[in-house]
Design a protein around this motif. Structure first.
Motif, PDB file in Angstrom:
ATOM      1  N   UNK A  95       6.961  -9.233  -2.327  1.00  0.00           N
ATOM      2  CA  UNK A  95       6.397  -8.560  -3.498  1.00  0.00           C
ATOM      3  C   UNK A  95       7.099  -7.233  -3.752  1.00  0.00           C
ATOM      4  N   UNK A  96       7.323  -6.473  -2.682  1.00  0.00           N
ATOM      5  CA  UNK A  96       8.005  -5.182  -2.801  1.00  0.00           C
ATOM      6  C   UNK A  96       9.421  -5.386  -3.327  1.00  0.00           C
ATOM      7  N   UNK A  97      10.122  -6.352  -2.757  1.00  0.00           N
ATOM      8  CA  UNK A  97      11.513  -6.613  -3.132  1.00  0.00           C
ATOM      9  C   UNK A  97      11.625  -6.956  -4.619  1.00  0.00           C
ATOM     10  N   UNK A 133      10.616  -8.173   7.293  1.00  0.00           N
ATOM     11  CA  UNK A 133       9.347  -7.447   7.396  1.00  0.00           C
ATOM     12  C   UNK A 133       8.870  -7.374   8.839  1.00  0.00           C
ATOM     13  N   UNK A 134       9.059  -8.459   9.586  1.00  0.00           N
ATOM     14  CA  UNK A 134       8.577  -8.508  10.964  1.00  0.00           C
ATOM     15  C   UNK A 134       9.464  -7.729  11.928  1.00  0.00           C
ATOM     16  N   UNK A 135      10.771  -7.657  11.636  1.00  0.00           N
ATOM     17  CA  UNK A 135      11.721  -7.142  12.618  1.00  0.00           C
ATOM     18  C   UNK A 135      12.228  -5.737  12.329  1.00  0.00           C
ATOM     19  N   UNK A 136      12.434  -5.407  11.063  1.00  0.00           N
ATOM     20  CA  UNK A 136      13.171  -4.195  10.711  1.00  0.00           C
ATOM     21  C   UNK A 136      12.248  -2.986  10.590  1.00  0.00           C
ATOM     22  N   UNK A 137      12.651  -1.890  11.201  1.00  0.00           N
ATOM     23  CA  UNK A 137      11.876  -0.653  11.087  1.00  0.00           C
ATOM     24  C   UNK A 137      12.223   0.108   9.809  1.00  0.00           C
ATOM     25  N   UNK A 138      13.450  -0.110   9.307  1.00  0.00           N
ATOM     26  CA  UNK A 138      13.876   0.569   8.082  1.00  0.00           C
ATOM     27  C   UNK A 138      14.728  -0.378   7.254  1.00  0.00           C
ATOM     28  N   UNK A 139      14.684  -0.207   5.927  1.00  0.00           N
ATOM     29  CA  UNK A 139      15.349  -1.141   5.021  1.00  0.00           C
ATOM     30  C   UNK A 139      16.120  -0.403   3.944  1.00  0.00           C
ATOM     31  N   UNK A 140      17.238  -0.992   3.553  1.00  0.00           N
ATOM     32  CA  UNK A 140      17.941  -0.583   2.333  1.00  0.00           C
ATOM     33  C   UNK A 140      18.027  -1.810   1.438  1.00  0.00           C
ATOM     34  N   UNK A 141      17.796  -1.604   0.140  1.00  0.00           N
ATOM     35  CA  UNK A 141      17.911  -2.690  -0.829  1.00  0.00           C
ATOM     36  C   UNK A 141      19.048  -2.380  -1.793  1.00  0.00           C
ATOM     37  N   UNK A 142      19.922  -3.365  -1.976  1.00  0.00           N
ATOM     38  CA  UNK A 142      21.059  -3.227  -2.873  1.00  0.00           C
ATOM     39  C   UNK A 142      20.856  -4.074  -4.117  1.00  0.00           C
ATOM     40  N   UNK A 144      10.126   0.440   6.536  1.00  0.00           N
ATOM     41  CA  UNK A 144       9.461  -0.766   6.054  1.00  0.00           C
ATOM     42  C   UNK A 144       7.991  -0.495   5.748  1.00  0.00           C
ATOM     43  N   UNK A 145       7.347   0.271   6.609  1.00  0.00           N
ATOM     44  CA  UNK A 145       5.924   0.577   6.412  1.00  0.00           C
ATOM     45  C   UNK A 145       5.698   1.374   5.133  1.00  0.00           C
ATOM     46  N   UNK A 146       6.628   2.263   4.798  1.00  0.00           N
ATOM     47  CA  UNK A 146       6.493   3.062   3.584  1.00  0.00           C
ATOM     48  C   UNK A 146       6.659   2.200   2.337  1.00  0.00           C
ATOM     49  N   UNK A 167       3.296  -0.608  -2.226  1.00  0.00           N
ATOM     50  CA  UNK A 167       3.130  -1.819  -3.035  1.00  0.00           C
ATOM     51  C   UNK A 167       1.685  -1.962  -3.502  1.00  0.00           C
ATOM     52  N   UNK A 168       1.496  -2.895  -4.428  1.00  0.00           N
ATOM     53  CA  UNK A 168       0.133  -3.225  -4.845  1.00  0.00           C
ATOM     54  C   UNK A 168      -0.679  -3.634  -3.622  1.00  0.00           C
ATOM     55  N   UNK A 169      -1.943  -3.263  -3.609  1.00  0.00           N
ATOM     56  CA  UNK A 169      -2.757  -3.480  -2.419  1.00  0.00           C
ATOM     57  C   UNK A 169      -3.000  -4.956  -2.139  1.00  0.00           C
TER      58      UNK A 169
END
Length: 306
Positions: free
Chosen positions: A291-293, A200-209, A220-222, A227-229
């Motif tokens: 939480x998102x993951x 969360x702190x380092x990555x600008x974009x993420x893929x989840x497998x 990451x921001x999207x 997510x829930x507020x």
């Protein structure tokens, strides 16, 4: 030109129990200069994907390229662009730290590299261990040497496969400061980690497998914005009522419940009071990547991801 491109990559392993599909039609692109995170539970296919990228495994179908060079047909050009930090602690017990890095430089045809080796040793907290035999180092120090080996030929693309697994906080901080600096200088970074706060702190974009498939791919921001507020967090020794237990994340005495707004937080608290659940250390926090993951993995399981 993309730094790394995975195009319809699948991988099937033959096992005594029959074929096992580790990767299923994975397609994603990592742009030059990105700090990209690859997340997933154990067995999701992250290390298999990196092994294919590094030329340690061959895809059953699909293709992978590094700065335009195919990892199979143009393997020498592709591998020169990569610096890979593996999960496993692999070292040669016959050399000291400096000799190990000089030898690694030689693999890539890099001569007179002592100035950069000194910089790596200093930035990774290894300067006082330069003359120590690899067998004499602790596990955390060996991991630092692995990082230095991956960076010794100044690769434009740095691949970090669980680089901070089982290491101390000092190394994590030192490593991320150094890698973040390299990223700002233009190096592309691909990171796999189970420490989601790092991603969360380092990555600008993420893929989840999940089980070999890409189930989320976004900035990451999207992902955090969707997510829930809020999350209601508290400690309790009592069992939660079934309606709340179904949506709670419980770790020991700590329970966490998603909540969209203040009204839903009050509803949760009312249900806890009505059920006679005694709570303490109540706090409200913003949803984080963990939480998102968990939400993405639950949705993927509900949609029948294999």
């Amino acid at each position: 030109m993309s730094a790394v491109s995975f195009s319809s990559v699948s991988k099937v392993f033959n096992t005594p129990k029959g074929p096992f599909q580790a990767l299923d039609d994975v397609t994603l692109t990592i742009e030059e200069g990105e700090f990209f995170g690859l997340l997933g539970p154990n067995g999701a296919g992250k290390t298999t994907l990196i092994s294919i990228l590094a030329g340690l495994a061959r895809a059953s179908s699909g293709s992978v390229s590094v700065l335009g060079s195919d990892v199979q047909t143009q393997f020498a050009a592709a591998r020169r662009q990569l610096g890979v930090v593996p999960q496993e602690l692999v070292f040669d017990p016959f050399f000291n730290v400096r000799e190990t890095l000089r030898l690694q430089s030689g693999y890539f045809g890099v001569k007179n590299n002592d100035a950069w080796i000194d910089e790596l040793l200093e930035n990774l907290g290894l300067a006082d261990k330069a003359g120590a035999n690899m067998r004499q180092l602790s596990g955390g120090m060996k991991r630092r040497v692995l990082v230095a080996q991956a960076l010794v030929h100044k690769p434009p693309i740095i691949v970090l496969d669980e680089p901070t697994a089982g290491v101390d906080v000092e190394l994590r901080q030192t490593l991320w400061q150094f890698v973040a600096r390299l990223n700002k200088q233009g190096h592309t970074v691909l990171l796999t980690t189970h420490y989601l706060e790092e991603a969360e702190a380092l990555c600008t974009r993420l893929a989840m497998l999940k089980r070999g498939r890409v189930v989320a791919l976004a900035r990451t921001s999207e992902l955090l914005g969707a997510a829930s507020a809020n999350v209601l967090r508290f400690k309790t020794d009592d069992a939660l009522p079934p309606q709340l237990a179904a949506q709670a994340r419980v770790t020991g005495r700590v329970a966490q419940l998603p909540a969209q707004d203040a009204q839903e937080i009050e509803q949760h608290l009312s249900q806890l009071r009505a059920a006679g659940v005694r709570v303490e250390d109540v706090e409200i926090r913003k949803a984080d990547l963990e939480d998102v993951f968990l939400n993405v993995m639950a949705q993927a399981a509900g949609e029948g991801a294999p």
